[in-house]
Design a protein around this motif. Structure first.
Motif, mmCIF file in Angstrom:
data_model
loop_
_atom_site.group_PDB
_atom_site.id
_atom_site.type_symbol
_atom_site.label_atom_id
_atom_site.label_comp_id
_atom_site.label_asym_id
_atom_site.label_seq_id
_atom_site.Cartn_x
_atom_site.Cartn_y
_atom_site.Cartn_z
ATOM 1 N N THR A 283 -5.735 -2.490 -4.249
ATOM 2 C CA THR A 283 -5.732 -2.549 -2.792
ATOM 3 C C THR A 283 -7.075 -2.136 -2.216
ATOM 4 O O THR A 283 -7.686 -1.146 -2.641
ATOM 5 C CB THR A 283 -4.640 -1.626 -2.208
ATOM 6 O OG1 THR A 283 -3.376 -1.984 -2.768
ATOM 7 C CG2 THR A 283 -4.586 -1.747 -0.697
ATOM 8 N N ASN B 28 -1.837 2.192 -6.005
ATOM 9 C CA ASN B 28 -2.330 1.195 -5.059
ATOM 10 C C ASN B 28 -3.851 1.060 -5.059
ATOM 11 O O ASN B 28 -4.395 0.024 -4.711
ATOM 12 C CB ASN B 28 -1.832 1.483 -3.644
ATOM 13 C CG ASN B 28 -2.180 2.907 -3.205
ATOM 14 O OD1 ASN B 28 -3.022 3.573 -3.815
ATOM 15 N ND2 ASN B 28 -1.522 3.380 -2.155
ATOM 16 N N SER B 29 -4.560 2.078 -5.507
ATOM 17 C CA SER B 29 -6.016 1.998 -5.520
ATOM 18 C C SER B 29 -6.520 0.993 -6.551
ATOM 19 O O SER B 29 -7.664 0.554 -6.481
ATOM 20 C CB SER B 29 -6.625 3.370 -5.805
ATOM 21 O OG SER B 29 -6.193 3.855 -7.065
ATOM 22 N N ILE C 229 -2.146 4.530 6.436
ATOM 23 C CA ILE C 229 -3.018 3.986 5.372
ATOM 24 C C ILE C 229 -3.962 5.052 4.836
ATOM 25 O O ILE C 229 -4.070 5.226 3.618
ATOM 26 C CB ILE C 229 -3.778 2.747 5.878
ATOM 27 C CG1 ILE C 229 -2.799 1.578 6.047
ATOM 28 C CG2 ILE C 229 -4.905 2.369 4.929
ATOM 29 C CD1 ILE C 229 -3.439 0.310 6.572
ATOM 30 N N SER D 246 -11.505 3.313 -0.923
ATOM 31 C CA SER D 246 -10.894 1.991 -0.836
ATOM 32 C C SER D 246 -10.740 1.520 0.599
ATOM 33 O O SER D 246 -10.140 0.473 0.852
ATOM 34 C CB SER D 246 -9.507 2.003 -1.521
ATOM 35 O OG SER D 246 -9.620 2.283 -2.894
ATOM 36 N N ILE E 163 0.828 -1.221 0.000
ATOM 37 C CA ILE E 163 0.000 0.000 0.000
ATOM 38 C C ILE E 163 0.853 1.259 0.000
ATOM 39 O O ILE E 163 0.780 2.084 -0.915
ATOM 40 C CB ILE E 163 -0.951 0.018 1.220
ATOM 41 C CG1 ILE E 163 -1.851 -1.223 1.222
ATOM 42 C CG2 ILE E 163 -1.796 1.283 1.217
ATOM 43 C CD1 ILE E 163 -2.746 -1.320 2.442
ATOM 44 N N LYS F 241 -2.332 7.343 2.306
ATOM 45 C CA LYS F 241 -1.872 6.797 1.033
ATOM 46 C C LYS F 241 -2.985 6.178 0.191
ATOM 47 O O LYS F 241 -2.822 5.984 -1.008
ATOM 48 C CB LYS F 241 -0.795 5.726 1.283
ATOM 49 C CG LYS F 241 0.502 6.254 1.881
ATOM 50 C CD LYS F 241 1.244 7.146 0.864
ATOM 51 C CE LYS F 241 2.597 7.576 1.426
ATOM 52 N NZ LYS F 241 3.333 8.419 0.440
ATOM 53 N N LEU F 242 -4.064 5.837 0.815
ATOM 54 C CA LEU F 242 -5.146 5.137 0.116
ATOM 55 C C LEU F 242 -6.381 6.007 0.132
ATOM 56 O O LEU F 242 -6.753 6.574 1.168
ATOM 57 C CB LEU F 242 -5.424 3.787 0.804
ATOM 58 C CG LEU F 242 -6.191 2.729 0.018
ATOM 59 C CD1 LEU F 242 -5.425 2.332 -1.226
ATOM 60 C CD2 LEU F 242 -6.445 1.510 0.894
#
Length: 1499
Positions: free
Chosen positions: A67, A63-64, A112, A120, A57, A115-116
């Protein structure tokens, strides 16, 4: 036990916590001292989950796309129950690990989300519920919601990822390119040395004049792959002035590079991609695909040259003869280079390539690396892996490399050294001194690490597989292996008794580069990349033969599908019973392995693909496990298996299975079946649905003798009707085991040119195309169409290297063919040239006409010409070995039978002779007759010998002979001379004292016809001159050279034999005939016992059956035959009119009387003796009809009467009493008919120039009435038909339609377009079967409802056909003379039940067996009964079982009566009978010696 395991687990958690604390304190100290940075320190604080999240991640790109984060927060966790709580939070003993928990909180709540994206992240908050934390009742809604959301979101994620990557994943070519380039790049990263070898490859790539392949070869593991990879990466440096394109393939390492078809397709697509060519034009048929590939290579240019690297040619599947390398060009186009690598000792690849490549500098043998380079390579590899070893460890390595320096050994050493630790005791650092021991050491380490039993069995399954094993198959077999499972599950019981997939993954990771994934049988499989690994496995694991057999047996059970959906019993060990508190050690479990059907079908039951893995592996595994009974019952004598394998694989694959069984068991059943399939090769390879009829039709004589054959015939009767519902009722094809080895069918025209290759592996034949036959299997090895051919091919020759052929046609066109590439060149001589023959050497080709000869290059370029000086002579024969080494024979056009022979060294002089001349291959001697001083023909044979000094021929000696002959023939070794006389052969043994002569008479009625060229005759010798073989008409006759006795008449052709050749190595003779077939005769089996196939000497034009269908009367032009139909036995032949052509013949219902009509007589015959009851001179009979009740027969004649007048006579049957006769007038003759009830006779005739139909009393001939039909159109009526459901109706049939006339109401009822007169018994339907093909079912009541039950196909062409309704009108049988098949159609639903390939063209066909069969009369004079076994009607299967040929005792008695004869006419020759008796004794000795008894079918 459970308490002990829990105690150990608790102890480990406590120990792990202490270790973790120590490591963290140490890293804190190092961080404070600035010896490590913060990230390095954090490595010892982060959890495994955090590390996975960082890579998946936090640091991952996009990453989307891949993840999802599911975050759950449990509120109110009770820490007092710490044993449960530690499953949800980090704890150190009974206390919360606050540091770890803070890290987790930071990861979850800060890192997290940063970054995400929010969409998600899915969050859940749930209360803690004692005692388990999560309780199903309280948290059911949460669990259900989580499962649904997880499933939905993950599926969306997968779909999105697939859509994003679809472009690449769907492009097989691009995926293949990248896969091989990835491996290439990896190999180049660590490549070292080999400068001299690279320079040699560079020199080849730079040399524009070198247009041949470059071959790299060496022992396994010598580094060929790495060298090719490095060379491919340097092309851009070597060709800086251009924009080079490179293709790199590691053959056998991927499904797209494992077999020749998919490899060439992928290479073609790659070239199209590189040079902007349309990929849609790539053909699928292999010969055309090969030509297309070679053509695409020409796309390369000087600006964009192409270099192709193909590694490990031996890894290609041997299917389609890939290892003969015909798909590689002999000469590459300009700007193209091809570099290949091989193992020299596999598939004769090096020998094959040396035939294609004659430049010594194009071959590079790769040796070992040598110690200095090996050490340097090892240092570089260690450096790239960030590894180092101590000086003492280097000494161990140095000692090992002093013994072996092959690249494979260095690679194994590197893998082992990478595991060493600097602090290890030196005695632990052990290296073996060779590849074999190193692999042993590697396996030992993997066994120690992953378990002896698991590793042993996993490696054994890979090694025991025939061509590799897929990972799913390996997992399934390990899951069925109780020893493995009991070892794996020593400490817990699994919910499903299967091997955990991760176990094999871990083992495979221990073998980097040593296992390869390739395609086998349409599946990705893994196998050993280096053959040394296979050898080590054989030595290490298969020393115990029982264990080896057990592994093979397990694989056999798997491919049998024995445990698919079936719980497999197993036994727990006593230790497991104690550990898990089991009451019983016996249990069972479904292992979830897939079923193994022979074919996979869709919902409609149609086969979509075959189970190639089962078809390939099952026979191999059963054979290796020694389960011979199952090998027979489940595979090789199982119809469904045979049909499936024949449909999915080349015939050679099936024959290989049978040969393996024969080699191991010497099973006569298997030998007979193998030879049967070879005989049927040309039929069943094109249409596997003919397998059942071919097996039954050939093997029925063995029904009572061999149990497995009997079982297979029963299976064919029961199972084959699904594929072909016409079942042979009796033995009708040549049985295996006799002289007939193969019957080759593939030419559309008679083959006048054929020759066996110098190695005796192939037969090259030509008509309108070249066909190369594999003489090991009888299959077509290669088909080379000749585009641009003009006329009919009349002859062909191939060179001594079997690479080039030259042929000529009736239009004087010369065809120059490269048999390797399939390329053609043409040269058209003037139309009046009259080409008479061609010859070819490795250097030039020669063609000769009546007056000239022409030398050509192999590229069809005219080099020189020569011409006769004497205008009164014509060339009839030419032998050529070079421009200064040839001779030819001429004939005097003014004087009959006067010939001359000219030699190249002295064309001004010649030797005169008459009738014939013979010269051996050595050209040392020639034999010829000369005229006497008075000019008369003297048939004394003179021998001329060649002088070494001048090359001239001088008289040597004479052989006294006064008998006229039409030709001479000399054996290759010049020890036997044969004079071909009109009614016999005279055989002289030249090396015997006194030169004795043996006379070999032809059978009565046969004679030798003089040939225009007396040196070209259909006479050859078997190996060792044991037999002299001659072709006369359609027969091949074998004479004993010693005695002149006719030993065998081989009667398999039904057309005149036009060409013969032989192979001394195989001791076989090949004949081709006007019947368009080629027969291969094995003279090793010439004396075998035979089974007669009864047939008449001429084609059967008409068949008449008795009421019970047991007896048939057949017409064969000038004579009649009486048959036992169900046994196809010709009981008697008879004729009363000499050469008069019989128009038609009928047999009475009770088979006591027959009636025949020919051009002179009407004859009644007494049956079965064939005596004449009545013979009447009645002129040429134009019609012969019998009433349906069989009581009367009618004959109509027209000759010797007034114009347009016919005479009718009617006789009672069987008494032959004349009932009445009268005459009538007609304009266009239409045959009279009897009414359905046999009470009336309907006679089409003329009254006052008007067409009428007169009705007569069928019993007395008294006139009853007449009707004058008023018909539509102007077409003349061809026939009339009575209708059973309408007694007063008559159908008038012309060329375009049928018209129904009501004679009572005197009116036209309706017109029925296209009806040809054939109708069903109830008058409901008729048939239309045009010349262009197809069958239409005509509804006679409602013509608009007519429908096509068999659609015309483009390939049908325009050919005559025969179409009938079977008795009972349930089926339609349609024979098409172009396709040479009988198609059986069920009337009810228009289902095509059979497409039966006949052995000879059908001339007549009738319904038999009360509508449950059809009887066919062939152009070869045979009568064949085919039973109808409709799969939807069980009663028809019983009909087959009740046939005499399926009654064991009857077959045995018949076999005793039929076996042992030599053929038609043999029993009348006393000397032949004695010879055959001796021959059979010799044959029996051969059988006992080599267990190779065979059977032949001749009569």
């Amino acid at each position: 036990m459970q308490k002990m395991m829990e105690a150990h687990q608790n102890e480990w958690w406590t120990t792990m916590g202490k270790m973790q604390l120590i490591f963290r304190q140490a890293t804190d100290r190092l961080f404070q001292e600035q010896k490590i940075d913060a990230d390095q320190r954090h490595n010892y604080f982060m959890s495994v989950t955090e590390r996975e999240n960082i890579h998946g991640i936090l640091t991952a790109e996009n990453n989307s796309r891949h993840t999802l984060a599911f975050l759950r927060h449990l509120e109110g966790i009770t820490l007092s129950n710490w044993r449960v709580a530690r499953n949800f939070i980090d704890m150190n003993g009974s206390e919360v690990d606050r540091e770890a928990q803070d890290l987790m909180d930071n990861l979850r709540d800060v890192k997290i989300p940063s970054k995400l994206r929010a969409s998600s992240i899915i969050r859940y908050k749930q209360p803690w519920v004692d005692p388990a934390g999560i309780h199903l009742d309280t948290h059911r809604g949460y669990v259900d919601e989580f499962c649904d959301t997880f499933y939905t979101r993950v599926v969306q994620l997968i779909d999105r990822g697939m859509k994003h990557n679809r472009l690449l994943s769907d492009d097989v070519t691009m995926s293949e390119i990248l896969q091989h380039l990835h491996v290439c790049a990896k190999l180049c990263e660590v490549f070292q040395g080999r400068d001299a070898e690279l320079q040699q490859i560079e020199a080849y790539c730079r040399d524009s004049r070198n247009r041949q392949l470059f071959v790299l070869y060496g022992d396994p593991g010598c580094g060929k792959t790495s060298l090719l990879a490095k060379a491919s990466s340097l092309i851009w440096q070597w060709q800086k002035t251009a924009e080079p394109n490179v293709i790199f393939r590691l053959l056998g390492t991927s499904p797209q590079s494992s077999s020749i078809g998919v490899l060439l397709t992928n290479l073609c697509r790659h070239i199209c991609y590189l040079y902007d060519q349309p990929p849609a034009k790539i053909p699928e048929e292999l010969p055309r695909l090969i030509q297309h590939f070679k053509g695409l290579l020409s796309c390369a240019s000087a600006v964009r040259p192409l270099t192709v690297f193909l590694d490990s040619l031996e890894e290609l599947s041997p299917e389609n003869n890939a290892h003969l390398l015909l798909w590689l060009p002999d000469e590459v186009p300009p700007n193209v280079k091809i570099v290949v690598s091989i193992l020299p000792n596999f598939f004769n690849l090096l020998k094959t390539l040396k035939l294609k490549v004659n430049k010594a500098e194009n071959f590079l043998k790769l040796e070992d690396l040598g110690k200095p380079l090996s050490l340097e390579v090892l240092r570089v590899w260690l450096q790239s892996a960030s590894r180092s070893i101590t000086n003492q460890q280097w000494q161990v390595v140095d000692k090992a490399l002093a013994k072996s320096t092959s690249p494979l050994f260095v690679k194994i050493v590197f893998d082992e050294v990478c595991r060493w630790k600097s602090y290890d005791a030196l005695e632990k650092n052990v290296l073996s001194f060779n590849i074999f021991d190193s692999i042993m050491q590697l396996f030992q380490r993997i066994e120690n690490q992953h378990g002896l039993i698991l590793v042993t069995h996993a490696f054994s399954y890979i090694t025991a597989s025939k061509s590799g094993i897929s990972e799913s198959e390996l997992e399934d077999n390990l899951s069925l292996d109780e020893k493995v499972l009991n070892d794996v599950y020593q400490y817990h019981l699994p919910p499903t008794r299967r091997i955990p997939p991760l176990l094999w993954t871990r083992i495979r990771n221990e073998l980097p580069g040593f296992l390869v994934e390739k395609e086998a049988d349409g599946v990705d499989v893994v196998y050993w990349y280096h053959r040394q690994f296979f050898q080590v496995c054989e030595k290490r694991y298969f020393k115990n033969l029982n264990f080896k057999s057990g592994i093979h047996s397990n694989l056999a059970d798997y491919f049998l599908g024995k445990w698919a959906g079936v719980p497999k019993p197993f036994v727990y060990s006593e230790l497991q019973k104690q550990r898990f508190g089991l009451k019983d050690v016996n249990s069972e479990s479904d292992r979830k392995v897939p079923p193994q059907p022979l074919r996979f079908v869709n919902e409609a039951g149609k086969t979509v693909r075959y189970n190639l893995r089962k078809l390939s592996e099952l026979p191999f595994q059963l054979l290796k496990s020694g389960r011979m009974a199952e090998l027979a019952s489940e595979c090789l004598f199982n119809y469904q298996f045979l049909h499936a394998k024949l449909s999915a694989f080349p015939l050679q694959a099936l024959l290989s299975d049978l040969d393996s069984m024969i080699a191991k068991t010497s099973d006569r059943n298997a030998r007979i079946l193998s030879e049967c399939l070879r005989l049927s090769a040309s039929i069943i390879t094109k249409d596997p649905n003919m397998l059942g009829p071919q097996i039954s039709g050939r093997l029925l004589p063995y029904y009572a003798i061999f149990e497995k054959v009997r079982h297979l015939i029963h299976e064919c009767d029961r199972e084959a009707p699904v594929h072909c519902a016409l079942v042979p009722a009796h033995h009708y094809l040549y049985t295996p085991g006799g002289p007939l080895e193969y019957s080759l069918e593939g030419h559309q025209f008679a083959c006048y040119g054929m020759q066996v290759t110098s190695d005796s592996k192939y037969l090259v034949s030509v008509s309108n195309q070249f066909i190369i036959w594999d003489l090991q299997t009888g299959e077509i090895f290669r088909n080379i169409p000749i585009n641009g051919l003009q006329g009919i091919t009349k002859g062909m020759r191939i060179d001594s290297e079997d690479r080039r052929a030259v042929s000529f046609t009736s239009n004087n066109q010369l065809v120059f063919t490269n048999l390797v590439s399939g390329e053609h060149g043409f040269y058209n001589l003037p139309k009046d040239s009259d080409v008479r023959g061609v010859l070819v050497t490795t250097d030039v080709c020669l063609a000769f006409t009546a007056r000239q000869w022409f030398e050509f290059s192999h590229a069809a370029e005219l080099l020189s010409t020569g011409e006769l000086q004497d205008s009164g002579e014509e060339i009839v024969h030419f032998e050529y070995r070079g421009s200064d080494n040839f001779y030819f024979c001429t004939v005097n056009t003014k004087v009959a039978s006067e010939y001359r022979v000219y030699f190249s060294h002295d064309l001004a002089n010649s030797i005169e002779y008459h009738t014939g001349m013979a010269m051996g291959n050595s050209r040392q001697h020639m034999f010829l007759p000369k005229r006497d001083e008075a000019g008369s023909m003297n048939f004394t044979i003179h021998r001329y010998s060649r002088r070494k000094d001048t090359g001239n021929y001088t008289w040597d000696s004479s052989i006294e002979n006064s008998d006229e002959f039409v030709g001479l023939s000399l054996s290759d070794d010049e020890t036997i001379l044969v004079a071909i006389c009109s009614t016999e052969f005279k055989i002289w043994h030249l090396t015997s004292q006194g030169c004795p002569c043996a006379r070999a008479p032809l059978p009565k009625g046969y004679q030798n016809i003089p040939n225009k060229n007396p040196m070209q005759n259909l006479l050859i010798f078997s190996r060792g001159n044991e037999f002299m073989i001659s072709a006369v008409r359609h027969l091949v006759m074998a004479y004993s050279c010693k005695t002149g006795t006719l030993m065998k008449k081989l009667d398999a052709h039904f057309g005149r034999i036009v060409s013969m050749t032989n192979s001394v190595a195989l001791n076989c003779v090949v004949s081709s005939s006007m019947d368009k077939t080629i027969k291969v005769w094995n003279f090793n089996n010439i004396m075998e016992r035979v089974f007669n196939i009864h047939h008449m000497e001429k084609p059967i034009d008409y068949i008449s059956l008795s009421k019970d269908g047991c007896t048939a009367l057949t017409v064969a032009r000038t004579y009649l035959g009486l048959w036992d139909v169900q046994r196809a036995v010709l009981l008697k032949t008879f004729s009363a009119s000499g050469n008069a052509v019989i128009f038609k013949a009928l047999i009475s219902h009770d088979a006591s009387v027959a009636v025949s009509a020919d051009s002179r007589r009407l004859v009644f015959w007494s049956l079965p003796d064939g005596g004449s009851l009545l013979s009447r001179d009645f002129g040429p009979v134009e019609a012969l009809e019998m009433t349906l009740d069989g009581s009367k027969v009618l004959a109509v004649s027209m000759e010797k009467r007034a114009s347009k007048t016919a005479a009718i006579c009617c006789y009672a049957v069987p008494s032959s009493q004349l009932l009445y006769e009268f005459e009538y007038y007609f304009v266009d003759f239409v045959p009279p008919i009897f009414s359905i009830d046999s009470m009336q006779l309907l006679v089409p005739c003329t009254a006052k120039e008007k067409f009428i139909v007169s009705y007569y009393n069928a019993a007395t001939g008294a006139f009853v009435e007449k009707t004058k039909p008023k018909l539509e159109g102007t077409n003349a009526v061809k026939q009339i038909v009575s209708l059973p459901d309408k007694p007063g109706w008559i159908a008038f049939i012309d060329e375009e339609k049928g018209q129904l006339w009501d004679s009572r109401k005197k009116q036209l009822v309706r017109s029925v377009p296209e009806w040809q007169g054939l109708r069903t018994a109830d008058g409901r339907f008729g048939l239309f079967s045009p010349l262009v093909g197809g069958v239409k079912l005509i509804d006679l009541r409602k013509p608009q409802n007519s429908k096509w039950v068999l659609r015309r196909q483009t390939s049908d062409g325009v050919f005559p056909s025969i179409t009938i309704f079977t008795e009972g009108d349930k089926y339609i049988a349609h024979f098409h003379s172009g396709r040479k098949t009988i198609r059986l159609i069920r009337v009810e639903d228009a289902a095509l039940l059979a497409d039966f390939k006949v052995h000879a063209e059908i001339k007549s066909m009738v319904s038999a067996l009360d509508g449950r069969g059809i009887a066919c009369g062939g152009i070869d004079g045979s009568l064949t009964l085919l039973a109808i076994a409709d799969p939807s009607d069980a009663t028809l299967v019983r009909v087959v079982n009740e046939l005499p040929s399926r009654q064991e005792e009857a077959v045995y008695k018949e076999r005793q009566g039929l076996a042992g004869g030599g053929g038609a006419g043999d029993e009348t020759n006393p000397s032949l009978a004695a010879g055959m008796k001796i021959a059979q004794l010799v044959s029996q000795w051969r059988v006992n010696r080599v267990e190779n008894s065979r059977a032949c079918c001749v009569q």
